[in-house]
Design an enzyme around this catalytic site. Structure first.
Site, PDB file in Angstrom:
ATOM      1  N   LYS A 203       0.789  -1.240   0.000  1.00  0.00           N
ATOM      2  CA  LYS A 203       0.000   0.000   0.000  1.00  0.00           C
ATOM      3  C   LYS A 203       0.817   1.285   0.000  1.00  0.00           C
ATOM      4  O   LYS A 203       1.780   1.408   0.758  1.00  0.00           O
ATOM      5  CB  LYS A 203      -0.884   0.023   1.246  1.00  0.00           C
ATOM      6  CG  LYS A 203      -2.044  -0.955   1.171  1.00  0.00           C
ATOM      7  CD  LYS A 203      -2.486  -1.303   2.548  1.00  0.00           C
ATOM      8  CE  LYS A 203      -3.898  -0.937   2.869  1.00  0.00           C
ATOM      9  NZ  LYS A 203      -4.079  -0.975   4.331  1.00  0.00           N
ATOM     10  N   GLY A 359       9.054  -3.868   7.111  1.00  0.00           N
ATOM     11  CA  GLY A 359       8.229  -4.521   6.085  1.00  0.00           C
ATOM     12  C   GLY A 359       8.773  -5.876   5.679  1.00  0.00           C
ATOM     13  O   GLY A 359       9.734  -6.394   6.244  1.00  0.00           O
ATOM     14  N   GLY A 382       8.432  -2.158  12.384  1.00  0.00           N
ATOM     15  CA  GLY A 382       7.760  -0.860  12.535  1.00  0.00           C
ATOM     16  C   GLY A 382       8.709   0.216  13.029  1.00  0.00           C
ATOM     17  O   GLY A 382       8.617   1.381  12.628  1.00  0.00           O
TER      18      GLY A 382
END
Ligand code: AMP
Length: 400
Positions: A203, A359, A382
């Site tokens: 995304k 990620g 994160g």
């Protein structure tokens, strides 16, 4: 950490033992192994007792039906024997995380002991950053070491707030945290040029701040993965059923324009491997990324994109990579990610500094066995993303 005096002192160490556990067995001990150099160094420097603090999962979000803690699922108990076997040294598990029972267990342990307290998140004050809780922990040791990079973007009681109870001579990063911070700073503060950022994943919305921050630092920004198709559509491309965030089309156009203004070379995949279904055995064809037929979806970057991306990567002196180039979990769509990983490895061999962090690119690099061929693979998903975004890192700023 190297310079702190820990001789004959009780040392509190915040580690990140947030590891997957199945039926009482640790199934991936990367984070446990990553903490060992710090524990070892403290023992060698004469620490009296080493008291390890860590969270595991989100126990307060998964209470039993009667409102009690699901201790069986979230206990750190299985980690103690695992760490013990890795270190070849006894690790005492303390089945409570604060209060008199923990204090007694620490007091009773012989000098040179390693103790692991129960899950810090069993305490409601942990995630709320309650100073009363941090103060209780602070009383357990004379020195505090924060080696939990994975939670460095949080102001929780056992990291940032606990650090506040120690002065500069009695607190420090651990060796892992130090490496993570140095790697990120190398990329962010003084990258050798050209500096190429490779961004992928599903995304655009997850990566907006990252792109914005890197636009001020990178020479090249490579965008692959599902997020590339929102950019393609924003430029008037036909993307079939590929992933697209309709509400981010304007933003994608803005980012393209900003890159131009800042003379950043924004590279998008000119071609794609399109599939007729989101499935490992789907029919596939190589297509122009702006001419994806109706009913087909782009699931990997194509051969021309691989060449263009690889050339830019191989000519770089600094590389940071976050997010896969395609649906790498399926062999049919893993090639783009694999080739990009190979290019990063080749550039590293030629002297570039490469950081893989945040990620699924970490999982991809590990899966491809290339983790030893890049300069640094971050352990904090994160946290590394937040750091590269230029966001607040209380776990770091609280150490100073
Ligand atoms: P992230 O956590 O943001 O790094 O996203 C990783 C996920 O993005 C992985 O599970 C990939 O399978 C997925 N992904 C990458 N490329 C695509 C694509 N073209 N279409 C759909 N999903 C993708």
């Amino acid at each position: 950490m190297i310079n702190l005096d820990v001789n004959h002192k009780n040392v509190l160490v915040r580690v990140d033992f947030n590891v997957p556990i199945k039926e009482g067995q640790v199934t991936d001990d990367t984070r446990i192994r990553a903490a060992i150099p710090t524990i070892q160094a403290l023992l060698e420097k004469g620490a009296q007792k080493i008291i390890l603090l860590s969270h595991l999962g989100r126990p307060l979000k998964a209470l039993n039906e009667d409102g009690s803690l699901n201790v069986k699922k979230f206990t750190l108990a299985p980690i103690a024997p695992h760490l013990e076997s890795l270190m070849g040294k006894k690790v005492i598990f303390v089945p409570t995380v604060s209060g008199p029972q923990a204090e007694k267990a620490i007091a009773d342990a012989p000098a040179g002991s390693i103790l692991l307290l129960e899950n810090t998140r069993f305490e409601a004050g942990e995630e709320k950053g309650k100073s009363e809780l941090a103060e209780q922990w602070a009383k357990l040791g004379q020195v505090f070491i924060n080696d939990a990079f994975g939670t460095a973007h949080r102001a929780h009681a056992s990291n940032a707030i606990l650090a506040g109870f120690f002065d500069a001579k009695h607190k420090s990063f651990g060796l892992l945290m130090q490496k993570e911070v140095e790697s990120a700073q190398k990329v962010l503060n003084h990258p050798d040029k050209p500096f190429t950022a490779i961004l992928g994943g599903a995304k655009v919305s997850d990566k907006i701040m990252l792109i914005e921050n890197l636009l001020d630092k990178a020479d090249n920004i490579i965008i692959g993965g599902g997020m590339a198709y929102t950019f393609m559509k924003a430029q008037g491309g036909k993307i079939g059923s590929s992933l697209c965030e309709e509400d981010k089309l304007d933003l994608a156009s803005e980012l393209i324009a900003k890159a131009k203004t800042k003379s950043v070379n924004l590279l998008l995949p000119v071609d794609s491997i399109a599939a007729d279904a989101f499935a490992a055995d789907a029919k596939t064809q190589t297509v122009n990324s702006k001419e994806i037929p109706d009913g087909w979806l782009g699931l990997d970057i194509g051969p021309e994109a691989i060449k263009e991306f690889s050339d830019a990567i191989k000519a770089s002196r600094t590389i940071c990579w976050n997010g896969p180039m395609g649906v790498f979990e399926m062999a049919a769509f893993a090639n783009g990610t694999k080739q990009v990983a190979e290019a990063v490895a080749a550039a590293t061999k030629n002297g570039a500094f490469s950081l893989v962090g945040g990620g699924d690119s970490v999982a991809a690099v590990n899966q491809m066995g290339l983790d030893d061929e890049v300069s640094y693979v971050s352990t904090g998903g994160g946290a590394m993303l937040t750091m590269l975004e230029g966001g607040d890192m209380p776990g770091i700023s609280s150490i100073g």
